[in-house]
Design a protein around this motif. Structure first.
Motif, PDB file in Angstrom:
ATOM      1  N   VAL B   4       0.858  -1.182   0.000  1.00 44.44           N
ATOM      2  CA  VAL B   4       0.000   0.000   0.000  1.00 44.44           C
ATOM      3  C   VAL B   4       0.895   1.233   0.000  1.00 44.44           C
ATOM      4  CG1 VAL B   4      -1.797   1.262   1.226  1.00 44.44           C
ATOM      5  CG2 VAL B   4      -1.749  -1.248   1.310  1.00 44.44           C
ATOM      6  N   ARG B  31     -10.180  -8.136  -0.522  1.00 41.93           N
ATOM      7  CA  ARG B  31     -11.445  -8.390   0.180  1.00 41.93           C
ATOM      8  C   ARG B  31     -12.004  -7.121   0.808  1.00 41.93           C
ATOM      9  NH1 ARG B  31     -11.277 -12.305  -2.442  1.00 41.93           N
ATOM     10  NH2 ARG B  31     -11.747 -14.453  -1.849  1.00 41.93           N
ATOM     11  N   PHE B  34      -9.757  -0.166   3.482  1.00 40.87           N
ATOM     12  CA  PHE B  34     -10.236   0.543   4.665  1.00 40.87           C
ATOM     13  C   PHE B  34      -9.514   1.871   4.803  1.00 40.87           C
ATOM     14  CE2 PHE B  34     -12.458  -3.107   6.458  1.00 40.87           C
ATOM     15  CZ  PHE B  34     -11.834  -4.161   5.809  1.00 40.87           C
ATOM     16  N   TYR B  36      -8.770   4.884   7.631  1.00 47.15           N
ATOM     17  CA  TYR B  36      -8.778   5.222   9.048  1.00 47.15           C
ATOM     18  C   TYR B  36      -8.224   6.628   9.230  1.00 47.15           C
ATOM     19  CZ  TYR B  36      -9.516   0.331  10.399  1.00 47.15           C
ATOM     20  OH  TYR B  36     -10.039  -0.924  10.577  1.00 47.15           O
ATOM     21  N   PHE B  46     -11.798   4.086  12.651  1.00 45.59           N
ATOM     22  CA  PHE B  46     -12.378   3.628  11.400  1.00 45.59           C
ATOM     23  C   PHE B  46     -13.223   4.708  10.723  1.00 45.59           C
ATOM     24  CE2 PHE B  46     -14.213   1.012   8.286  1.00 45.59           C
ATOM     25  CZ  PHE B  46     -15.593   1.227   8.283  1.00 45.59           C
ATOM     26  N   THR B  49     -15.170   1.455   4.700  1.00 41.24           N
ATOM     27  CA  THR B  49     -14.773   0.216   4.038  1.00 41.24           C
ATOM     28  C   THR B  49     -15.307   0.255   2.611  1.00 41.24           C
ATOM     29  OG1 THR B  49     -15.109  -0.976   6.114  1.00 41.24           O
ATOM     30  CG2 THR B  49     -14.778  -2.284   4.121  1.00 41.24           C
ATOM     31  N   TYR B  51     -15.456  -2.315  -0.848  1.00 42.96           N
ATOM     32  CA  TYR B  51     -15.248  -3.721  -1.177  1.00 42.96           C
ATOM     33  C   TYR B  51     -15.034  -3.991  -2.661  1.00 42.96           C
ATOM     34  CZ  TYR B  51     -16.585  -5.012   3.581  1.00 42.96           C
ATOM     35  OH  TYR B  51     -16.628  -5.157   4.947  1.00 42.96           O
ATOM     36  N   GLN B  91      -7.085  -5.514   2.712  1.00 42.37           N
ATOM     37  CA  GLN B  91      -7.359  -6.815   3.295  1.00 42.37           C
ATOM     38  C   GLN B  91      -7.416  -7.847   2.189  1.00 42.37           C
ATOM     39  OE1 GLN B  91      -9.496  -7.788   6.569  1.00 42.37           O
ATOM     40  NE2 GLN B  91      -8.695  -9.725   5.853  1.00 42.37           N
ATOM     41  N   TYR B  93      -7.877 -12.117   1.446  1.00 38.50           N
ATOM     42  CA  TYR B  93      -8.764 -13.113   2.039  1.00 38.50           C
ATOM     43  C   TYR B  93      -8.169 -13.703   3.318  1.00 38.50           C
ATOM     44  CZ  TYR B  93     -11.711 -17.211   2.576  1.00 38.50           C
ATOM     45  OH  TYR B  93     -12.556 -18.154   3.074  1.00 38.50           O
ATOM     46  N   ARG B  94      -8.900 -13.583   4.397  1.00 32.90           N
ATOM     47  CA  ARG B  94      -8.541 -14.150   5.694  1.00 32.90           C
ATOM     48  C   ARG B  94      -7.191 -13.663   6.215  1.00 32.90           C
ATOM     49  NH1 ARG B  94     -11.617 -17.745   8.060  1.00 32.90           N
ATOM     50  NH2 ARG B  94     -13.355 -18.627   6.909  1.00 32.90           N
ATOM     51  N   ARG B  95      -6.731 -12.507   5.732  1.00 32.68           N
ATOM     52  CA  ARG B  95      -5.463 -11.950   6.197  1.00 32.68           C
ATOM     53  C   ARG B  95      -5.716 -10.735   7.070  1.00 32.68           C
ATOM     54  NH1 ARG B  95      -1.083 -12.909   2.947  1.00 32.68           N
ATOM     55  NH2 ARG B  95       0.018 -11.952   4.682  1.00 32.68           N
ATOM     56  N   ALA B  96      -4.708 -10.359   7.785  1.00 32.66           N
ATOM     57  CA  ALA B  96      -4.791  -9.120   8.564  1.00 32.66           C
ATOM     58  C   ALA B  96      -4.644  -7.922   7.630  1.00 32.66           C
ATOM     59  CB  ALA B  96      -3.696  -9.110   9.615  1.00 32.66           C
ATOM     60  N   LEU B  97      -4.933  -6.745   8.158  1.00 32.21           N
ATOM     61  CA  LEU B  97      -4.798  -5.521   7.373  1.00 32.21           C
ATOM     62  C   LEU B  97      -3.339  -5.191   7.119  1.00 32.21           C
ATOM     63  CD1 LEU B  97      -7.412  -3.247   9.205  1.00 32.21           C
ATOM     64  CD2 LEU B  97      -7.716  -4.573   7.112  1.00 32.21           C
ATOM     65  N   PHE B  99      -1.210  -1.867   6.154  1.00 33.54           N
ATOM     66  CA  PHE B  99      -1.375  -0.415   6.153  1.00 33.54           C
ATOM     67  C   PHE B  99      -0.352   0.279   5.266  1.00 33.54           C
ATOM     68  CE2 PHE B  99      -4.458   0.854   9.374  1.00 33.54           C
ATOM     69  CZ  PHE B  99      -4.650  -0.323  10.071  1.00 33.54           C
ATOM     70  N   GLY B 100      -0.751   1.433   4.736  1.00 36.46           N
ATOM     71  CA  GLY B 100       0.185   2.351   4.129  1.00 36.46           C
ATOM     72  C   GLY B 100       0.794   3.247   5.203  1.00 36.46           C
TER      73      GLY B 100
END
Lengths: 113, 109
Positions: B4, B31, B34, B36, B46, B49, B51, B91, B93-97, B99-100
């Motif tokens: 990112v 997925r 986001f 923030y 937050f 979001t 998608y 995000q 699939y099934r991963r943590a975020l 960040f930039g």
């Protein structure tokens, strides 16, 4: 409005000491995370926790780190033997679903001297 | 590896001067994207979001948009209280975020 609570807000520890950072997630969240942010740098992922086990961890999360959810509410991050480079803000986060928004706590500022 | 990149690193605006922040991303199987807001010494708060490409979300003076390669956070007629660091995260699939590095926004009265 429910929020993620972290304690302590600031901890100073000597190099080599063990620290435990604590988090109380929002009650209906199922997925839990620890992130850290070194001063002036980006937010970095450490570990994710689901169904009482680690589901993903980064290369930062080595053997000196561990996580627990001891009583179904608290979520802890333990650093066994702190190093100077562990000094950072540590954030706990939680989310209801695996792809939904994550809500963060206000952080614990860890200073290792 | 998910990446990112946010630009600019810092932005100074006069109150009422609209602008946009950019977030370019590379992720295997997006997925969610986001946005923030982070105030100094605080945790990320937050905002939005997104998608799928073409999606837009609005909240007060902020509007977030998403394409297949980037997202924009448009700030219309900002006020001094909008001063903060704005973070973008992706995000898989099934991963943590992931960040930039964020854009530090300062709005002067």
């Amino acid at each position: 409005e429910p929020e993620v609570t972290q304690t302590p807000s600031h901890q100073v520890t000597q190099m080599g000491q063990e620290v435990i950072l604590r988090c109380v997630p929002i009650s209906n969240h199922l997925y839990f995370y620890w992130y850290r942010q070194i001063l002036g740098q980006k937010v970095e992922f450490l570990v994710s926790f689901y169904n009482n086990e680690i589901s993903e961890k980064s290369e930062i999360f080595d053997d000196q780190f561990s996580v627990e959810r001891p009583d179904g509410s608290n979520f802890t991050l333990k650093i066994r033997s702190t190093k100077l480079e562990d000094s950072a803000m540590y954030f706990c986060a939680g989310r209801m679903g695996v792809n939904t928004e994550a809500f963060f706590g206000q952080g614990t500022r860890l200073t290792v001297v | 590896e998910d990446q990112v990149t946010q630009s600019p690193e810092a932005l100074r605006l006069q109150e009422g001067e609209s602008s946009s922040l950019n977030c370019s991303y590379t992720v295997s199987g997006l997925r969610g994207l986001f946005w923030y807001r982070q105030d100094p010494g605080k945790g990320p708060e937050f905002l939005f979001t997104l998608y799928s490409a073409g999606e837009e979300k609005e909240k007060e003076r902020l509007k977030a948009t998403l394409t297949k390669k980037e997202s924009f956070l448009h700030i219309t007629a900002p006020k001094p209280e909008d001063s903060a660091t704005y973070l973008c995260a992706v995000q898989a699939y099934r991963r943590a975020l992931t960040f930039g590095s964020g854009t530090r926004l300062q709005v002067q009265p």
